[in-house]
Enzyme design. Structure first.
Site, PDB file in Angstrom:
ATOM      1  N   ARG A 242      77.356  35.837  73.309  1.00 46.07           N
ATOM      2  CA  ARG A 242      78.027  36.164  74.493  1.00 46.07           C
ATOM      3  C   ARG A 242      78.517  37.415  74.600  1.00 46.07           C
ATOM      4  O   ARG A 242      79.287  37.671  73.543  1.00 46.07           O
ATOM      5  CB  ARG A 242      78.812  35.104  75.159  1.00 46.07           C
ATOM      6  CG  ARG A 242      78.158  33.928  75.906  1.00 46.07           C
ATOM      7  CD  ARG A 242      77.442  34.118  76.999  1.00 46.07           C
ATOM      8  NE  ARG A 242      76.796  32.917  77.427  1.00 46.07           N
ATOM      9  CZ  ARG A 242      75.505  32.438  77.277  1.00 46.07           C
ATOM     10  NH1 ARG A 242      74.894  33.024  76.442  1.00 46.07           N
ATOM     11  NH2 ARG A 242      75.323  31.327  77.849  1.00 46.07           N
ATOM     12  N   GLU A 271      77.203  42.004  82.406  1.00 45.41           N
ATOM     13  CA  GLU A 271      75.703  42.115  82.541  1.00 45.41           C
ATOM     14  C   GLU A 271      75.124  42.212  83.704  1.00 45.41           C
ATOM     15  O   GLU A 271      75.964  41.509  84.456  1.00 45.41           O
ATOM     16  CB  GLU A 271      75.099  40.961  81.704  1.00 45.41           C
ATOM     17  CG  GLU A 271      75.266  40.815  80.147  1.00 45.41           C
ATOM     18  CD  GLU A 271      74.817  39.694  79.429  1.00 45.41           C
ATOM     19  OE1 GLU A 271      74.206  38.808  80.079  1.00 45.41           O
ATOM     20  OE2 GLU A 271      74.973  39.411  78.357  1.00 45.41           O
ATOM     21  N   HIS A 290      69.755  40.331  77.309  1.00 46.56           N
ATOM     22  CA  HIS A 290      70.068  38.980  77.140  1.00 46.56           C
ATOM     23  C   HIS A 290      68.756  38.220  77.294  1.00 46.56           C
ATOM     24  O   HIS A 290      68.587  37.177  78.305  1.00 46.56           O
ATOM     25  CB  HIS A 290      70.886  38.529  78.335  1.00 46.56           C
ATOM     26  CG  HIS A 290      71.587  37.166  78.088  1.00 46.56           C
ATOM     27  ND1 HIS A 290      72.994  37.081  78.444  1.00 46.56           N
ATOM     28  CD2 HIS A 290      71.244  36.152  77.302  1.00 46.56           C
ATOM     29  CE1 HIS A 290      73.137  35.729  78.067  1.00 46.56           C
ATOM     30  NE2 HIS A 290      72.121  35.398  77.206  1.00 46.56           N
TER      31      HIS A 290
HETATM   32  C1  GLV Z   1      71.594  31.569  77.157  1.00 45.60           C
HETATM   33  O1  GLV Z   1      72.219  32.705  77.073  1.00 45.60           O
HETATM   34  C2  GLV Z   1      71.963  30.416  76.946  1.00 45.60           C
HETATM   35  O2  GLV Z   1      73.017  30.029  76.600  1.00 45.60           O
HETATM   36  O3  GLV Z   1      71.044  29.413  76.985  1.00 45.60           O
END
Ligand code: GLV
Length: 325
Positions: A242, A271, A290
């Site tokens: 993250r 984001e 992401h």
């Molecule tokens: C994606 O970022 C997740 O946490 O699955």
């Protein structure tokens, strides 16, 4: 006949289970259309009176949303493993279980961490753009020369399932692997040939520092200016967890000042990343939108798990996968 369960799903989902849910008369689905998340006011309006909510990492599920949903809400099912966008404590206080999708995305996300390690070390994105821009005129001894991955030291911050999967792949590259986890993981680290170390030691020894830890109040800004000072000059930071785990201003300074050698980021503090971000004008930085778990197969499995958690929660059964008890 009992009334169908009312469910708000904040986006169209892939996978077989979602298609089945659509055709199931026991469910009345409200599926938010398009690629963008519902606005705050749309979310508050659409959750009102639902029995179940299926959400994504782009939806902020907090007390006002739970209040707006009301007393019928029985389950919050997130299609992701990380649930930092969901106020799990507020859900627990209301007796609402929160589902997530661990396991199925482990290997896919570890692959992406490796894509970023290799892309950053060997300047893959920069070199491909160089060719596309018509700059490839000849071959020179140092053209687009990067750093070796083979035989280097990999440091993994956070040694859960994904961190371990990243470590396993390092064996094929003849790497020394150092790892740090908040609670020691001796069996897991030994199983993949990684050495458990203090946080500072991992940072100071690694040629590649991979962040693979959940975002919590304790891990926010874990990789800060002090951490960058500890890192080797030339080291590369990779983050597939993250964005807010890394202090992005400190990262920019560390890159601008040559404190570290580069970064491969699948996630950013905010984001999508602003086009004004200095990170986007740096040749030694690769930023992805992401997509760590984004293979078609894995996203389908994640959606199927989210639907299974939803169904269980609506039936009053314990969820196949839940967080926070
Ligand atoms: C994606 O970022 C997740 O946490 O699955």
């Amino acid at each position: 006949m009992t009334a169908p369960y009312r469910v708000f799903i904040t986006r169209e989902l892939p996978g077989r289970e979602f298609a089945k849910l659509r055709d199931d008369p026991a469910f009345e689905l409200d599926v938010w259309p398009g690629d963008f998340p519902p606005s705050r006011s749309d979310l508050l309006q659409h959750v009102a009176g639902v029995d179940g909510l299926v959400c994504l990492i782009t939806d902020s599920i907090d007390s006002p949303v739970l209040d707006a949903a009301g007393a019928r809400l029985k389950v919050v099912s997130q299609m992701a493993v990380g649930v930092d966008n969901v106020d799990v404590a507020a859900c627990a206080a209301r007796g609402i279980p929160v589902g997530n999708t661990p396991g199925v995305l482990t290997e896919t996300t570890a692959d992406m961490a490796w894509a970023l390690i290799l892309a950053s070390a060997r300047r893959v994105v920069e070199a491909a753009e160089y060719v596309k821009d018509g700059q490839w005129q000849t071959w020179t001894p140092t053209q687009m020369a990067g750093i070796d991955v083979y035989g280097s030291t990999l440091g993994i911050i956070g040694f859960g399932a994904i961190g371990q999967a990243i470590a396993r792949r390092a064996q094929g590259f003849g790497m020394r692997v150092l790892c740090w986890n908040r609670s020691p993981r001796p069996t897991e680290s030994a199983a993949v040939g990684a050495q458990q170390c203090e946080f500072d030691h991992v940072l100071s020894q690694a040629d590649f520092v991979c962040v693979s830890i959940a975002l919590t109040d304790d891990t926010r800004d874990l990789i800060d200016a002090r951490a960058f000072e500890l890192m080797k000059p030339g080291a590369i930071l990779v983050n597939t967890a993250r964005g807010p785990i890394v202090d992005e201003d400190a990262l920019v300074e560390a890159l601008q000042g040559g404190q570290i050698g580069g970064a491969g980021l699948d996630v950013t503090a905010v984001e999508p990343l602003s086009m004004e971000s200095p990170l986007l004008s740096m040749d030694n930085v690769v930023v992805l939108p992401h997509i760590g778990s984004a293979s078609m197969a894995t996203r389908g499995k994640m959606a199927d798990m989210a639907v299974a958690n939803l169904r269980a929660g609506l039936a009053g059964e314990s969820l196949p996968n839940s967080v926070g008890g």
